[in-house]
Design an enzyme around this catalytic site. Sequence first.
Site, PDB file in Angstrom:
ATOM      1  N   LYS A 141       0.835  -1.109  -0.123  1.00  0.00           N
ATOM      2  CA  LYS A 141       0.049  -0.104  -0.039  1.00  0.00           C
ATOM      3  C   LYS A 141       0.908   1.315  -0.045  1.00  0.00           C
ATOM      4  CE  LYS A 141      -3.837   2.046   2.613  1.00  0.00           C
ATOM      5  NZ  LYS A 141      -4.779   1.840   3.966  1.00  0.00           N
ATOM      6  N   SER A 197      -9.713   1.626   3.343  1.00  0.00           N
ATOM      7  CA  SER A 197      -8.679   2.399   2.287  1.00  0.00           C
ATOM      8  C   SER A 197      -7.882   1.667   1.458  1.00  0.00           C
ATOM      9  CB  SER A 197      -8.035   3.313   3.081  1.00  0.00           C
ATOM     10  OG  SER A 197      -7.283   2.965   3.923  1.00  0.00           O
ATOM     11  N   SER A 200      -9.873  -0.831   7.654  1.00  0.00           N
ATOM     12  CA  SER A 200      -9.240  -0.400   6.286  1.00  0.00           C
ATOM     13  C   SER A 200      -8.387  -1.597   5.427  1.00  0.00           C
ATOM     14  CB  SER A 200      -8.294   0.834   6.095  1.00  0.00           C
ATOM     15  OG  SER A 200      -9.051   1.897   6.263  1.00  0.00           O
TER      16      SER A 200
END
Length: 243
Positions: free
Chosen positions: A79, A154, A178
């Site tokens: 990420k 996210s 997330s």
Amino acid sequence: MSLTEFSASEALELFVKGEVTSAALTRACLDRIESHDEQVGAFLRVDAEAALARAADIDAQRLAGKPLGRLAGLPVAVKDVLCDRQTRTTCASRMLENFRPPYDSTVVANLKAAGAVLIGRTNMDEFAMGGSTENSAFQLTRNPWDLQRAPGGSSGGAAACVAARMAPLSIGTDTGGSIRQPAGLCGVVGLKPTYGRVSRFGLVAFASSLDQIGPLATNTKDVALLLEAIAGHDPRDATSLNV
């Protein structure tokens, strides 16, 4: 059976037997990204040249009988909220579009030490503030099972790339869901570790009292494998557990 269909644990067994190389698996993942990610949008950046060079180096070390880390040769997506001195870290924001960190986050350093092949940086809600990965400044990520649906967020890119078999393992972050929520929506396994289990040093913070970095994979065994590689005490994180 495509190489990208193997789990991380299965791929490691094939590496050890000499039946598959890291270079072959990495190339298969890169081909999968090239053929599918224009529709899914899981990755913000992929460095194919660096990934293939890293994979070839791991293969050479394995052939020479050198000691290797627990993730040696496995492609891992990260990420884009964790610092890595070898690539930009944007947090999916124009504010950090050209930011190149001067140091590695502890998790990225641990991945490198474990022999992982860092294949690319995944999309996210800007600064991890969202739950659908529709709030990136750069692109929309779609659910690979149904391109009309969201992957969650996210860490939507991290979940979507594993679900679409673009990488066997990925790293996400979880403040209020997330990792867990996109894992659920994309049909993969994600874990928010116990607070303090994984160092937050080099993570661009959202809410430091809740943020945690954690693994995503297609199954629980692979999640455990990845967690073991990134967990551990770190004196640079005041909340890191020394257990």
